[in-house]
Design a protein around this motif. Sequence first.
Motif, PDB file in Angstrom:
ATOM      1  N   VAL A  69       0.960  -0.931   0.302  1.00 13.82           N
ATOM      2  CA  VAL A  69      -0.029  -0.203   0.018  1.00 13.82           C
ATOM      3  C   VAL A  69       0.910   0.704   0.091  1.00 13.82           C
ATOM      4  CG1 VAL A  69      -2.480   0.982   1.453  1.00 13.82           C
ATOM      5  CG2 VAL A  69      -1.631  -1.274   1.290  1.00 13.82           C
ATOM      6  N   THR A  70       0.570   2.086  -0.470  1.00 15.12           N
ATOM      7  CA  THR A  70       1.288   3.433  -0.769  1.00 15.12           C
ATOM      8  C   THR A  70       0.199   4.373   0.005  1.00 15.12           C
ATOM      9  OG1 THR A  70       0.778   3.626  -3.826  1.00 15.12           O
ATOM     10  CG2 THR A  70       2.989   2.508  -2.937  1.00 15.12           C
ATOM     11  N   LEU A  71       1.252   5.817   0.150  1.00 15.02           N
ATOM     12  CA  LEU A  71       0.529   6.360   1.127  1.00 15.02           C
ATOM     13  C   LEU A  71       0.428   7.859   0.676  1.00 15.02           C
ATOM     14  CD1 LEU A  71       0.342   3.822   2.801  1.00 15.02           C
ATOM     15  CD2 LEU A  71       0.175   5.621   4.983  1.00 15.02           C
ATOM     16  N   GLU A  72      -0.367   8.969   0.196  1.00 14.62           N
ATOM     17  CA  GLU A  72       0.265  10.366   0.369  1.00 14.62           C
ATOM     18  C   GLU A  72       0.040  11.089   1.597  1.00 14.62           C
ATOM     19  OE1 GLU A  72      -1.386  12.279  -3.121  1.00 14.62           O
ATOM     20  OE2 GLU A  72      -1.347  10.823  -4.674  1.00 14.62           O
ATOM     21  N   ILE A  73       0.519  11.158   2.158  1.00 14.24           N
ATOM     22  CA  ILE A  73       0.006  12.051   3.593  1.00 14.24           C
ATOM     23  C   ILE A  73       0.196  13.620   3.301  1.00 14.24           C
ATOM     24  CG2 ILE A  73       1.362   9.718   4.906  1.00 14.24           C
ATOM     25  CD1 ILE A  73       3.722  11.500   5.454  1.00 14.24           C
ATOM     26  N   ARG A  74      -0.150  14.185   4.521  1.00 17.32           N
ATOM     27  CA  ARG A  74      -0.213  15.436   4.754  1.00 17.32           C
ATOM     28  C   ARG A  74       1.168  15.681   5.161  1.00 17.32           C
ATOM     29  NH1 ARG A  74      -4.750  14.522   6.928  1.00 17.32           N
ATOM     30  NH2 ARG A  74      -6.609  14.637   5.463  1.00 17.32           N
ATOM     31  N   GLN A  75       1.482  16.961   4.347  1.00 17.33           N
ATOM     32  CA  GLN A  75       2.930  16.933   4.726  1.00 17.33           C
ATOM     33  C   GLN A  75       3.639  17.843   5.980  1.00 17.33           C
ATOM     34  OE1 GLN A  75       6.419  15.668   2.832  1.00 17.33           O
ATOM     35  NE2 GLN A  75       4.216  14.107   1.626  1.00 17.33           N
ATOM     36  N   GLU A  76       2.615  18.767   6.312  1.00 15.90           N
ATOM     37  CA  GLU A  76       2.497  19.724   7.812  1.00 15.90           C
ATOM     38  C   GLU A  76       3.475  18.923   9.213  1.00 15.90           C
ATOM     39  OE1 GLU A  76      -1.436  17.809   8.655  1.00 15.90           O
ATOM     40  OE2 GLU A  76      -0.626  18.906   6.884  1.00 15.90           O
ATOM     41  N   ALA A  77       3.086  17.834   9.163  1.00 13.83           N
ATOM     42  CA  ALA A  77       3.906  17.215  10.364  1.00 13.83           C
ATOM     43  C   ALA A  77       4.518  15.979   9.779  1.00 13.83           C
ATOM     44  CB  ALA A  77       2.722  16.405  11.178  1.00 13.83           C
ATOM     45  N   GLY A  78       5.003  15.611   8.957  1.00 13.35           N
ATOM     46  CA  GLY A  78       5.688  14.972   8.643  1.00 13.35           C
ATOM     47  C   GLY A  78       5.369  13.102   8.413  1.00 13.35           C
ATOM     48  N   HIS A  79       6.437  12.310   8.131  1.00 18.11           N
ATOM     49  CA  HIS A  79       5.807  11.010   8.452  1.00 18.11           C
ATOM     50  C   HIS A  79       6.300  10.611   9.717  1.00 18.11           C
ATOM     51  CE1 HIS A  79       8.718  12.016   4.210  1.00 18.11           C
ATOM     52  NE2 HIS A  79       7.358  10.945   4.299  1.00 18.11           N
ATOM     53  N   ASP A  80       6.689  11.328  11.057  1.00 19.97           N
ATOM     54  CA  ASP A  80       6.260  10.775  12.249  1.00 19.97           C
ATOM     55  C   ASP A  80       5.721   9.518  12.652  1.00 19.97           C
ATOM     56  OD1 ASP A  80       9.388   9.892  12.073  1.00 19.97           O
ATOM     57  OD2 ASP A  80       9.335  11.625  13.162  1.00 19.97           O
ATOM     58  N   PRO A  81       4.667  11.270  12.728  1.00 18.66           N
ATOM     59  CA  PRO A  81       2.983  11.042  13.387  1.00 18.66           C
ATOM     60  C   PRO A  81       2.305   9.918  12.532  1.00 18.66           C
ATOM     61  CG  PRO A  81       3.405  13.158  12.953  1.00 18.66           C
ATOM     62  CD  PRO A  81       4.841  12.671  12.470  1.00 18.66           C
ATOM     63  N   VAL A  82       2.401   9.890  11.373  1.00 20.54           N
ATOM     64  CA  VAL A  82       1.601   8.746  10.794  1.00 20.54           C
ATOM     65  C   VAL A  82       2.097   7.966  10.705  1.00 20.54           C
ATOM     66  CG1 VAL A  82       1.223   8.046   8.125  1.00 20.54           C
ATOM     67  CG2 VAL A  82       1.074  10.684   8.441  1.00 20.54           C
ATOM     68  N   SER A  83       4.125   7.509  10.546  1.00 21.09           N
ATOM     69  CA  SER A  83       4.526   6.392  11.155  1.00 21.09           C
ATOM     70  C   SER A  83       3.854   5.669  12.471  1.00 21.09           C
ATOM     71  CB  SER A  83       6.060   6.555  10.954  1.00 21.09           C
ATOM     72  OG  SER A  83       6.263   6.783   9.678  1.00 21.09           O
ATOM     73  N   HIS A  84       4.163   6.402  13.377  1.00 23.14           N
ATOM     74  CA  HIS A  84       3.437   5.693  14.489  1.00 23.14           C
ATOM     75  C   HIS A  84       1.928   5.248  14.623  1.00 23.14           C
ATOM     76  CE1 HIS A  84       6.989   6.818  16.098  1.00 23.14           C
ATOM     77  NE2 HIS A  84       6.958   8.215  16.229  1.00 23.14           N
ATOM     78  N   GLY A  85       1.916   6.068  13.760  1.00 24.12           N
ATOM     79  CA  GLY A  85      -0.220   5.516  14.197  1.00 24.12           C
ATOM     80  C   GLY A  85      -0.231   4.732  13.092  1.00 24.12           C
ATOM     81  N   LEU A  86       0.391   3.954  11.713  1.00 19.46           N
ATOM     82  CA  LEU A  86       0.485   2.527  10.935  1.00 19.46           C
ATOM     83  C   LEU A  86       0.908   1.668  12.196  1.00 19.46           C
ATOM     84  CD1 LEU A  86       1.919   4.355   7.983  1.00 19.46           C
ATOM     85  CD2 LEU A  86      -0.190   3.447   8.445  1.00 19.46           C
ATOM     86  N   ALA A  87       2.239   1.978  13.304  1.00 22.28           N
ATOM     87  CA  ALA A  87       2.800   1.008  14.219  1.00 22.28           C
ATOM     88  C   ALA A  87       1.718   0.321  14.920  1.00 22.28           C
ATOM     89  CB  ALA A  87       3.884   1.715  14.431  1.00 22.28           C
ATOM     90  N   ARG A  88       0.248   1.091  15.344  1.00 22.17           N
ATOM     91  CA  ARG A  88      -0.515   0.366  15.736  1.00 22.17           C
ATOM     92  C   ARG A  88      -1.359  -0.495  15.646  1.00 22.17           C
ATOM     93  NH1 ARG A  88      -0.361   5.910  18.201  1.00 22.17           N
ATOM     94  NH2 ARG A  88      -1.939   6.971  16.470  1.00 22.17           N
TER      95      ARG A  88
END
Length: 165
Positions: A69-88
């Motif tokens: 799965v490829t993801l486009e993310i909002r760039q304002e907070a960077g990759h880390d918050p999204v990565s942490h959410g995905l890790a859950r």
Amino acid sequence: MTIDDLDARLIALLAAEPRLGVLECSRRLGVARGTVQARLDRLLARGVITGFGPDVSPVALGYTVTAFVTLEIRQEAGHDPVSHGLARIPEVLEVHTITGGSDLLCRVVARTNADLQRVIDQIVDVRGVRRTSSVIALDTPVPYRVLPLVEDVPRHAGNQYIRSR
């Protein structure tokens, strides 16, 4: 860091039989127990060997569908918050930041195609995810592997592109 032939043989031996002890490794490799222990300690300290845990098959656990799965993310907070959410999300096995039209690549598993939709819905619910695109793997003719790299490194020991740390 580069490895030599003995390191490569030790890694290959442990990859084939991860439950071997240091003494048995030394016997099979024809070197002293202390040499094997020192090599293992060095390979662990430098991050070449990252673990000795069992390899677990998602299929054997009932997760018969693998998707990327490829993801486009909002760039304002960077990759880390999204990565942490995905890790859950337990079905998300790996997340990589990537170049190109998308921002992240995830390897995910699911029990069925319908279950994959549930997993993708969870991914989309992660704060910061804008859009996903997925492909389902039909087969894995070459599974994840690193042993061929390990076996090839000593051959390139003098190569200018390999740098010691």
